[in-house]
Design a protein around this motif. Sequence first.
Motif, PDB file in Angstrom:
ATOM      1  N   CYS A 178      -1.342   7.532  -0.232  1.00  0.00           N
ATOM      2  CA  CYS A 178      -2.724   7.474  -0.726  1.00  0.00           C
ATOM      3  C   CYS A 178      -3.246   6.044  -0.561  1.00  0.00           C
ATOM      4  N   ASP A 179      -4.413   5.761  -1.082  1.00  0.00           N
ATOM      5  CA  ASP A 179      -5.046   4.450  -0.884  1.00  0.00           C
ATOM      6  C   ASP A 179      -4.714   3.415  -1.952  1.00  0.00           C
TER       7      ASP A 179
ATOM      8  N   LYS B 252       0.840  -1.198   0.000  1.00  0.00           N
ATOM      9  CA  LYS B 252       0.000   0.000   0.000  1.00  0.00           C
ATOM     10  C   LYS B 252       0.871   1.241   0.000  1.00  0.00           C
TER      11      LYS B 252
END
Length: 108
Positions: A79-80, A75
């Motif tokens: 950010c996502d 990840k």
Amino acid sequence: DNVAGSSRGTELKSLMDNKAGGASNPMLSRGLKKTKMTPSRTSRMCQLCGKEVLGGDYGLKRHVNAVHLYFRPFKCSFCDRTFAQKNKMERHEKRAHGDNRNKIFAVV
């Protein structure tokens, strides 16, 4: 959608857990075709989508995890977005977040 939670995802995962779908796994061994690309490289044919994947059994397992099981353990820190390969995440962080990568953020 993440198919890993579905019954198909579970079935695919159990197939790949058995030696990356090698000859010991009759379900996947039907669809595997070993081809010599160069003296040191081999490829496998994915039974699920028909794509020829370089890297032998390991390459096939990585392909099934990333494409069919949507397994993305890396990840982005900023950010996502998630990634199947660490080097792809690092490239994303460098390109998308550039200058922010080396800054330390204080929690307020």
